[in-house]
Motif scaffolding. Structure first.
Motif, PDB file in Angstrom:
ATOM      1  N   GLU A  35      55.087  20.060   7.805  1.00 31.63           N
ATOM      2  CA  GLU A  35      55.308  20.046   9.255  1.00 31.63           C
ATOM      3  C   GLU A  35      54.132  20.653  10.004  1.00 31.63           C
ATOM      4  O   GLU A  35      53.782  20.244  11.109  1.00 31.63           O
ATOM      5  CB  GLU A  35      56.614  20.756   9.616  1.00 31.63           C
ATOM      6  CG  GLU A  35      56.653  22.264   9.382  1.00 31.63           C
ATOM      7  CD  GLU A  35      57.087  22.633   7.961  1.00 31.63           C
ATOM      8  OE1 GLU A  35      57.058  21.740   7.100  1.00 31.63           O
ATOM      9  OE2 GLU A  35      57.435  23.804   7.723  1.00 31.63           O
ATOM     10  N   CYS A  39      51.693  18.718  12.809  1.00 29.61           N
ATOM     11  CA  CYS A  39      51.519  19.185  14.176  1.00 29.61           C
ATOM     12  C   CYS A  39      50.138  19.750  14.456  1.00 29.61           C
ATOM     13  O   CYS A  39      49.941  20.538  15.392  1.00 29.61           O
ATOM     14  CB  CYS A  39      52.581  20.225  14.507  1.00 29.61           C
ATOM     15  SG  CYS A  39      54.220  19.496  14.593  1.00 29.61           S
ATOM     16  N   GLN A  47      57.688  24.577  18.479  1.00 28.82           N
ATOM     17  CA  GLN A  47      58.703  23.563  18.807  1.00 28.82           C
ATOM     18  C   GLN A  47      58.347  22.211  18.214  1.00 28.82           C
ATOM     19  O   GLN A  47      59.222  21.446  17.787  1.00 28.82           O
ATOM     20  CB  GLN A  47      58.949  23.442  20.330  1.00 28.82           C
ATOM     21  CG  GLN A  47      57.796  22.902  21.145  1.00 28.82           C
ATOM     22  CD  GLN A  47      57.013  24.041  21.788  1.00 28.82           C
ATOM     23  OE1 GLN A  47      56.752  25.083  21.160  1.00 28.82           O
ATOM     24  NE2 GLN A  47      56.661  23.887  23.055  1.00 28.82           N
ATOM     25  N   CYS A  48      57.024  21.933  18.124  1.00 28.01           N
ATOM     26  CA  CYS A  48      56.575  20.682  17.472  1.00 28.01           C
ATOM     27  C   CYS A  48      56.978  20.701  16.006  1.00 28.01           C
ATOM     28  O   CYS A  48      57.493  19.722  15.476  1.00 28.01           O
ATOM     29  CB  CYS A  48      55.060  20.532  17.607  1.00 28.01           C
ATOM     30  SG  CYS A  48      54.378  19.182  16.618  1.00 28.01           S
ATOM     31  N   ARG A  50      59.398  22.450  14.610  1.00 29.76           N
ATOM     32  CA  ARG A  50      60.849  22.338  14.478  1.00 29.76           C
ATOM     33  C   ARG A  50      61.286  20.875  14.597  1.00 29.76           C
ATOM     34  O   ARG A  50      62.091  20.378  13.811  1.00 29.76           O
ATOM     35  CB  ARG A  50      61.545  23.201  15.545  1.00 29.76           C
ATOM     36  CG  ARG A  50      61.838  24.632  15.057  1.00 29.76           C
ATOM     37  CD  ARG A  50      62.866  25.301  15.926  1.00 29.76           C
ATOM     38  NE  ARG A  50      62.432  25.418  17.324  1.00 29.76           N
ATOM     39  CZ  ARG A  50      61.627  26.383  17.787  1.00 29.76           C
ATOM     40  NH1 ARG A  50      61.168  27.302  16.970  1.00 29.76           N
ATOM     41  NH2 ARG A  50      61.285  26.428  19.064  1.00 29.76           N
ATOM     42  N   ALA A  51      60.694  20.194  15.574  1.00 32.27           N
ATOM     43  CA  ALA A  51      61.038  18.781  15.766  1.00 32.27           C
ATOM     44  C   ALA A  51      60.644  17.959  14.539  1.00 32.27           C
ATOM     45  O   ALA A  51      61.388  17.076  14.090  1.00 32.27           O
ATOM     46  CB  ALA A  51      60.333  18.240  17.007  1.00 32.27           C
ATOM     47  N   ALA A  52      59.461  18.290  13.991  1.00 32.94           N
ATOM     48  CA  ALA A  52      58.968  17.540  12.825  1.00 32.94           C
ATOM     49  C   ALA A  52      59.894  17.739  11.629  1.00 32.94           C
ATOM     50  O   ALA A  52      60.222  16.789  10.913  1.00 32.94           O
ATOM     51  CB  ALA A  52      57.551  17.987  12.481  1.00 32.94           C
ATOM     52  N   LYS A  54      63.006  18.372  11.675  1.00 32.53           N
ATOM     53  CA  LYS A  54      64.239  17.626  11.899  1.00 32.53           C
ATOM     54  C   LYS A  54      64.004  16.126  11.670  1.00 32.53           C
ATOM     55  O   LYS A  54      64.744  15.436  10.967  1.00 32.53           O
ATOM     56  CB  LYS A  54      64.713  17.865  13.334  1.00 32.53           C
ATOM     57  CG  LYS A  54      66.146  17.456  13.561  1.00 32.53           C
ATOM     58  CD  LYS A  54      66.845  18.392  14.534  1.00 32.53           C
ATOM     59  CE  LYS A  54      68.306  18.006  14.661  1.00 32.53           C
ATOM     60  NZ  LYS A  54      68.495  16.947  15.654  1.00 32.53           N
ATOM     61  N   ARG A  55      62.859  15.639  12.259  1.00 37.09           N
ATOM     62  CA  ARG A  55      62.564  14.213  12.161  1.00 37.09           C
ATOM     63  C   ARG A  55      62.356  13.782  10.708  1.00 37.09           C
ATOM     64  O   ARG A  55      62.829  12.732  10.273  1.00 37.09           O
ATOM     65  CB  ARG A  55      61.309  13.902  12.989  1.00 37.09           C
ATOM     66  CG  ARG A  55      60.747  12.490  12.780  1.00 37.09           C
ATOM     67  CD  ARG A  55      59.709  12.164  13.833  1.00 37.09           C
ATOM     68  NE  ARG A  55      58.511  12.981  13.690  1.00 37.09           N
ATOM     69  CZ  ARG A  55      57.509  12.681  12.852  1.00 37.09           C
ATOM     70  NH1 ARG A  55      57.585  11.621  12.098  1.00 37.09           N
ATOM     71  NH2 ARG A  55      56.464  13.461  12.785  1.00 37.09           N
ATOM     72  N   ARG A  86      53.498   7.992  12.040  1.00 42.29           N
ATOM     73  CA  ARG A  86      54.825   7.413  12.313  1.00 42.29           C
ATOM     74  C   ARG A  86      54.855   5.896  12.119  1.00 42.29           C
ATOM     75  O   ARG A  86      55.813   5.231  12.480  1.00 42.29           O
ATOM     76  CB  ARG A  86      55.293   7.735  13.732  1.00 42.29           C
ATOM     77  CG  ARG A  86      55.359   9.208  13.997  1.00 42.29           C
ATOM     78  CD  ARG A  86      56.283   9.485  15.132  1.00 42.29           C
ATOM     79  NE  ARG A  86      56.198  10.878  15.509  1.00 42.29           N
ATOM     80  CZ  ARG A  86      56.933  11.422  16.449  1.00 42.29           C
ATOM     81  NH1 ARG A  86      57.794  10.693  17.121  1.00 42.29           N
ATOM     82  NH2 ARG A  86      56.817  12.689  16.744  1.00 42.29           N
TER      83      ARG A  86
END
Lengths: 327, 340
Positions: A35, A39, A47-48, A50-52, A54-55, A86
């Protein structure tokens, strides 16, 4: 024959699971947080990241992630999406595979041709000047590294001889079909761009094949059945074709199938030195980015090509050698 | 004129260690329909003699001199093309090991048909029929069906039958059989020998049979050549050879035949090893192993000369006739005692 194929297929499934699982485990054993790389490395924002997480599903245990990967593969026939770009991994592998396939298949034709020519003629006149020259070629071929050969070729054909008609491109790939606008395309450009990569890639294998074919032909020439053929009054050409080569080249079928299968997973050195966007280059880039999805995609493609080509070799071998029965 | 007349044949091979003289001064004749046996230990030059006649020695590093006259034409100086036309049609050959003498990737039908079509302008169909006919003649059961089988689907004895069929398929005038039964088990050996004898009568071919087995010679040959270390040491009709052997080496060969009846602890043997052909011993080549060795044997080569009793019986030994007669009689007595 049918039972044989079923058994081989079941083995292939098992092999596939083992290979992909090992890739997963190795990936998670590396002391790196994917992650963070996704990022932007050291400056990654929390926050990037954390999002990564999750994604990408990185919060789940490894076996759960592996299960998800299998489920997606089986149900959606999808290799997932790249961690970093992505992009659809199916698309990435689909773009890179034809490049590697062009390099490997063209290279295989070249190395087989050279190997047969040098191997057979050396075997027919052992210790002659031709044989000695052939064996010097073999020694250079097995010793010289493809990256070095690639650099030397680039220097001469791309730079020194740039004002001559034999000047060739030293980097990049031209698509046969659907070339992107503004880039060269078509069969002629495709082959033109691949001349040096083909030669570079083929030299090592050509040397190995020449040596093996020479040894096989020389050994087969001493077989009793070759003497029988001569005793029947067969002319030398016929003895060579129908009796010597037909037997001496049987192992070449096996070698060729296995080598092509293996190389289709990515001819890393040649692709790197000529900057070809093939599977080898893709894999290297993905590994350095800790892009598990793309690495897994390349591994799956490589595994499949090895499995398919090995199966092909077995079936083909049973066809060319009557002593083999598939049971 | 004889069918095959070999005169003073010499064959040597250049090797890394020096020149190996594998055959030195061999002469013999084969008449139409007759059987000549060549006997000797491994490495005595019997196979090389035949390969030289057939022109099947590797051309590099081989030197052959002398003459091998086939119907008056010297095979040693014949062009490769002329030689090829004779091989397989007028002279054909059977080899020692049937397990390796057939091409494993072609059906035996294809290999038989190849032998025909190399020499005769027959249609595929006629050649096929001829091949089937020969397979039947050599006693292969279900010959029609077996045409499409591969060599590995046959046993050793059956493969040797296929080899014989292939050798006889063009009605050769001479059949050279190089230890045709050595690689087979004893019961199969007898079958193959019987088959060869029957076919020889049927096809009227002359046969040159090479063997290290005196039993095979006794059963098949009319005349015998005994070879030792590249030389001929004795040559006689088969009856003469077995009743009045004149050379200590022949005595040794006969003495070492296993006998079921004789109540012996061990088999008799010829002491020592066959000499190296790179550096053969001076004088008579057999002298280091000969129980009757004399001073003259160590320095002078005995010529191959007619024996005192029978001018048709050639031998190369310095011993006096009395000793030879005595030894031959002794040997015969043992043999008879064994048989009785």
């Amino acid at each position: 024959m049918f039972r044989y194929l079923v058994r081989r297929l079941l083995w292939a499934v098992l092999l596939f699971i083992v290979v992909t699982f090992v890739t997963f485990v190795i990936f998670f054993m590396a002391p790196v947080a994917p992650e963070r790389l996704v990022c932007g490395g050291d400056q990654a924002k929390p926050q990037c990241m954390r999002a990564a997480i999750k994604r990408l599903g990185l919060n789940h245990p490894v076996y759960y992630q592996y299960g998800l990967f299998l489920k997606r593969l089986v149900l959606e026939r999808s290799l997932g999406h790249s961690f970093t770009t992505r992009q659809d991994v199916n698309h990435i592998v689909g773009q890179a595979a034809p490049v590697t396939a062009s390099l490997v298949l063209g290279g295989a034709i070249l190395w087989l041709g050279i190997g047969l020519l040098v191997g057979i003629f050396s075997a027919l006149r052992p210790r002659s000047l031709l044989d000695r020259a052939g064996m010097v070629f073999v020694l250079i071929g097995v010793s010289a590294h493809p990256v070095w050969i690639g650099l030397i070729f680039s220097y001469f054909f791309g730079y020194k001889l740039r004002n001559f008609p034999i000047h060739t491109p030293i980097a990049g790939y031209a698509h046969i079909f659907n070339a992107p606008p503004g880039q060269p395309g078509g069969v002629a450009q495709w082959a033109y761009h691949l001349i040096l990569p083909w030669c570079t890639f083929a030299i090592l294998f050509a040397a190995l094949y020449a040596r093996m074919i020479r040894a096989n032909v020389m050994e087969t020439m001493n077989e009793d059945f070759v003497r029988t053929a001569r005793a029947k009054g067969a002319p030398e050409g016929r003895v060579l074709r129908s009796h010597v080569l037909r037997n001496a080249l049987l192992p070449v079928v096996t070698m060729l199938g296995m080598d092509i299968g293996l190389a289709l997973g990515g001819a890393i050195f040649t692709e790197t030195v000529y900057n070809l966007p093939g599977l080898g280059n893709t894999a290297i880039l993905a590994v350095s980015n800790y892009d598990l999805a793309v690495v897994q995609g390349v591994v799956i493609f490589a595994t499949l090509s090895i499995i398919v080509f090995n199966l092909l070799v077995d079936v083909l071998y049973a066809w060319v050698d009557p002593r083999i029965r598939l049971t | 004129m004889s069918l095959l007349e070999v005169k003073d044949l010499h064959t040597s091979f250049r090797t890394d260690d020096g020149i190996v003289r594998a055959v030195e001064g061999v002469s013999f004749e084969v008449e139409k329909g007759q059987t000549l046996g060549i006997v000797g230990e491994s490495g005595s030059g019997k196979s090389v003699t035949c390969l030289t006649i057939m022109g099947l020695n590797p051309s590099r590093n081989t030197i052959s001199t002398g003459e091998a006259l086939w119907k008056g034409k010297n095979l040693l100086t014949a062009k490769p093309r002329e030689l090829r036309e004779i091989r397989g049609s007028e002279i054909s050959m059977i080899f020692q090991d049937p397990m390796t003498s057939l091409n494993p990737v072609h059906t035996i039908g294809r290999q038989l048909i190849e032998a025909i079509q190399l020499h005769r302008d027959l249609t595929k169909r006629a050649a096929h029929a001829r091949a089937r006919e020969l397979l039947k003649a050599v006693g292969i059961p279900k010959a029609d069906a077996r045409m499409d089988d591969y060599p590995h689907q046959f046993s050793g004895g059956m493969r040797q039958r296929v080899m014989i069929a292939m050798a006889l398929i063009n009605d050769p005038d001479l059949l050279i059989a190089d230890e045709p039964t050595t690689a087979l088990d004893v019961t199969t050996q007898a079958q193959i020998l019987t088959l060869m004898k029957r076919l020889q009568e049927e096809f009227g071919s002359a046969v040159l049979i090479i063997t290290h087995d005196l039993g095979v010679v006794a059963e098949t040959a009319d005349d015998v050549l005994v070879m030792y270390a590249a030389n001929v040491v004795e040559q006689a009709s088969v009856d003469d050879l077995f009743n009045r052997p004149q050379h200590p080496y022949t005595w040794g060969l006969m003495g070492s035949l296993p006998r079921l009846e004789a109540d012996l602890e061990r088999l008799t043997q010829i002491p020592g090893q066959p000499p190296s052909l790179l550096r053969p011993p001076a004088g008579c080549r057999f002298h280091p192993r000969c129980p009757h060795v004399m001073e003259v044997c160590k320095t002078t080569v005995p010529p191959l000369a007619p024996s005192e009793r029978d001018p048709a019986h050639l031998q190369a030994c310095h011993l006096d006739q009395e000793t030879k007669d005595r030894e031959a009689a002794k040997l015969l007595e043992i043999t008879m005692a064994g048989a009785g």
